[in-house]
Motif scaffolding. Sequence first.
Motif, PDB file in Angstrom:
ATOM      1  N   ALA A 223     -82.341 -50.014  37.228  1.00  0.00           N
ATOM      2  CA  ALA A 223     -82.327 -49.735  35.791  1.00  0.00           C
ATOM      3  C   ALA A 223     -82.770 -48.308  35.515  1.00  0.00           C
ATOM      4  O   ALA A 223     -82.202 -47.608  34.663  1.00  0.00           O
ATOM      5  N   ALA A 224     -83.801 -47.859  36.228  1.00  0.00           N
ATOM      6  CA  ALA A 224     -84.255 -46.482  36.047  1.00  0.00           C
ATOM      7  C   ALA A 224     -83.196 -45.492  36.514  1.00  0.00           C
ATOM      8  O   ALA A 224     -82.916 -44.486  35.840  1.00  0.00           O
ATOM      9  N   ALA A 225     -82.564 -45.770  37.647  1.00  0.00           N
ATOM     10  CA  ALA A 225     -81.553 -44.860  38.181  1.00  0.00           C
ATOM     11  C   ALA A 225     -80.352 -44.739  37.259  1.00  0.00           C
ATOM     12  O   ALA A 225     -79.784 -43.651  37.091  1.00  0.00           O
ATOM     13  N   SER A 226     -79.968 -45.852  36.630  1.00  0.00           N
ATOM     14  CA  SER A 226     -78.788 -45.812  35.755  1.00  0.00           C
ATOM     15  C   SER A 226     -79.010 -44.937  34.535  1.00  0.00           C
ATOM     16  O   SER A 226     -78.055 -44.393  33.970  1.00  0.00           O
ATOM     17  N   GLY A 227     -80.263 -44.774  34.135  1.00  0.00           N
ATOM     18  CA  GLY A 227     -80.544 -43.923  32.981  1.00  0.00           C
ATOM     19  C   GLY A 227     -80.248 -42.458  33.221  1.00  0.00           C
ATOM     20  O   GLY A 227     -80.015 -41.699  32.271  1.00  0.00           O
ATOM     21  N   PHE A 228     -80.227 -42.053  34.475  1.00  0.00           N
ATOM     22  CA  PHE A 228     -79.939 -40.655  34.790  1.00  0.00           C
ATOM     23  C   PHE A 228     -78.467 -40.314  34.545  1.00  0.00           C
ATOM     24  O   PHE A 228     -78.107 -39.140  34.501  1.00  0.00           O
ATOM     25  N   ASP A 229     -77.635 -41.329  34.401  1.00  0.00           N
ATOM     26  CA  ASP A 229     -76.220 -41.076  34.138  1.00  0.00           C
ATOM     27  C   ASP A 229     -75.965 -40.723  32.672  1.00  0.00           C
ATOM     28  O   ASP A 229     -74.882 -40.268  32.330  1.00  0.00           O
ATOM     29  N   LEU A 230     -76.968 -40.939  31.830  1.00  0.00           N
ATOM     30  CA  LEU A 230     -76.839 -40.637  30.405  1.00  0.00           C
ATOM     31  C   LEU A 230     -77.513 -39.303  30.109  1.00  0.00           C
ATOM     32  O   LEU A 230     -78.522 -38.949  30.724  1.00  0.00           O
ATOM     33  N   ASP A 231     -76.980 -38.580  29.171  1.00  0.00           N
ATOM     34  CA  ASP A 231     -77.515 -37.264  28.833  1.00  0.00           C
ATOM     35  C   ASP A 231     -78.672 -37.431  27.856  1.00  0.00           C
ATOM     36  O   ASP A 231     -78.564 -37.153  26.664  1.00  0.00           O
ATOM     37  N   TYR A 232     -79.798 -37.907  28.385  1.00  0.00           N
ATOM     38  CA  TYR A 232     -80.951 -38.167  27.530  1.00  0.00           C
ATOM     39  C   TYR A 232     -82.213 -37.893  28.327  1.00  0.00           C
ATOM     40  O   TYR A 232     -82.530 -38.600  29.287  1.00  0.00           O
ATOM     41  N   SER A 233     -82.950 -36.872  27.925  1.00  0.00           N
ATOM     42  CA  SER A 233     -84.072 -36.392  28.737  1.00  0.00           C
ATOM     43  C   SER A 233     -85.191 -37.421  28.850  1.00  0.00           C
ATOM     44  O   SER A 233     -85.856 -37.497  29.889  1.00  0.00           O
ATOM     45  N   GLU A 234     -85.418 -38.213  27.800  1.00  0.00           N
ATOM     46  CA  GLU A 234     -86.533 -39.165  27.877  1.00  0.00           C
ATOM     47  C   GLU A 234     -86.256 -40.269  28.892  1.00  0.00           C
ATOM     48  O   GLU A 234     -87.184 -40.788  29.521  1.00  0.00           O
ATOM     49  N   LEU A 235     -85.003 -40.649  29.051  1.00  0.00           N
ATOM     50  CA  LEU A 235     -84.690 -41.644  30.081  1.00  0.00           C
ATOM     51  C   LEU A 235     -84.985 -41.086  31.475  1.00  0.00           C
ATOM     52  O   LEU A 235     -85.488 -41.806  32.348  1.00  0.00           O
ATOM     53  N   ARG A 236     -84.699 -39.807  31.678  1.00  0.00           N
ATOM     54  CA  ARG A 236     -85.042 -39.200  32.966  1.00  0.00           C
ATOM     55  C   ARG A 236     -86.560 -39.128  33.129  1.00  0.00           C
ATOM     56  O   ARG A 236     -87.101 -39.440  34.195  1.00  0.00           O
ATOM     57  N   GLU A 237     -87.244 -38.718  32.059  1.00  0.00           N
ATOM     58  CA  GLU A 237     -88.704 -38.597  32.130  1.00  0.00           C
ATOM     59  C   GLU A 237     -89.352 -39.935  32.485  1.00  0.00           C
ATOM     60  O   GLU A 237     -90.181 -40.009  33.407  1.00  0.00           O
ATOM     61  N   TYR A 238     -88.969 -40.986  31.764  1.00  0.00           N
ATOM     62  CA  TYR A 238     -89.583 -42.283  32.026  1.00  0.00           C
ATOM     63  C   TYR A 238     -89.045 -42.902  33.314  1.00  0.00           C
ATOM     64  O   TYR A 238     -89.731 -43.712  33.949  1.00  0.00           O
ATOM     65  N   GLY A 239     -87.849 -42.525  33.699  1.00  0.00           N
ATOM     66  CA  GLY A 239     -87.348 -42.964  34.995  1.00  0.00           C
ATOM     67  C   GLY A 239     -88.184 -42.402  36.128  1.00  0.00           C
ATOM     68  O   GLY A 239     -88.591 -43.136  37.046  1.00  0.00           O
ATOM     69  N   HIS A 240     -88.457 -41.095  36.081  1.00  0.00           N
ATOM     70  CA  HIS A 240     -89.332 -40.502  37.109  1.00  0.00           C
ATOM     71  C   HIS A 240     -90.715 -41.152  37.063  1.00  0.00           C
ATOM     72  O   HIS A 240     -91.329 -41.389  38.114  1.00  0.00           O
ATOM     73  N   GLY A 241     -91.213 -41.410  35.861  1.00  0.00           N
ATOM     74  CA  GLY A 241     -92.517 -42.054  35.742  1.00  0.00           C
ATOM     75  C   GLY A 241     -92.539 -43.424  36.396  1.00  0.00           C
ATOM     76  O   GLY A 241     -93.512 -43.796  37.071  1.00  0.00           O
TER      77      GLY A 241
END
Length: 288
Positions: A223-241
């Motif tokens: 679920a976290a990895a799939s967020g990186f496919d979207l152009d949205y910085s907060e999904l990347r931030e919380y994904g890394h978290g």
Amino acid sequence: LFPGVLAFGGPAILSPDPRRRHAAVAVLGIVSEGCADGLQPRAPEIVPLVVQALRDSSKEVRGAAAFTLGQFADYLQCAVDFPEMHREVLPALFAVLPGEPDKSVQERMMYAMDSWLEQLEEEVGPYIRPLLDIVYLALDGEGARPAVREMLLSATASAAAAAGHAMHPHLADLLPRLERCLTAADDQGLRPRARALEVLGMLVSARGGRQAMAPHVPFAMAAAASGFDLDYSELREYGHGMFAEVAEAMGEEFAQYLPACAAKAMASLDLDDGVVYDSDEEENARGG
């Protein structure tokens, strides 16, 4: 300034005039950041009056009371320095929040609730069920605004981090709702989606989470990895978290996920979204 605030606020908080009550309650929250040293010792006598204002007939006073309670948690550290005070504040918030008719006041109550919950540790246990009841109402219904869902998920993450084992009996009800949040792809749903990742990370890294969440880690990582496919910085931030929380919990067993997580980290380092430059010259020097 502070003596003047107390001289005004003491009588005015009980005034029959709602405008004076509002001013008295609001000013306590406003000065709590700059006057914390003077205000904090008076908290035991002030907080009960502010809690009482949560049931005021004026929505402005109720909203100011919720704001001030949040400020007291953030700047006066009331939940830490007065370990029993949460027993007065949090039950009052849980009692009034579901029935509060004004949405903006509800949001301030959620801010106060989150601020107090995130400072508790083992004491958070009794509040898990009432918190989740409110969270489920927001996540299951159609009327809750994305900002409300985001705040409630933030409160859930705070509670999960502190509660440890106390959260585990609720996983069967909570996880399917988080999964629904994590499928959102529209603009309105992306911020709650990011917060749902934060909740998952806290569930894994909190006490006992490694064992209780072990069957759900592959889903959480996907679920976290799939967020990186979207152009949205907060999904990347919380994904890394979330990657970091899972890595801390799993230790050497995280090795299977490490190459993909490292690749995403390097890709994020090459991005500049969310970066604020000090000057046009600096931005131009970086190719902006």
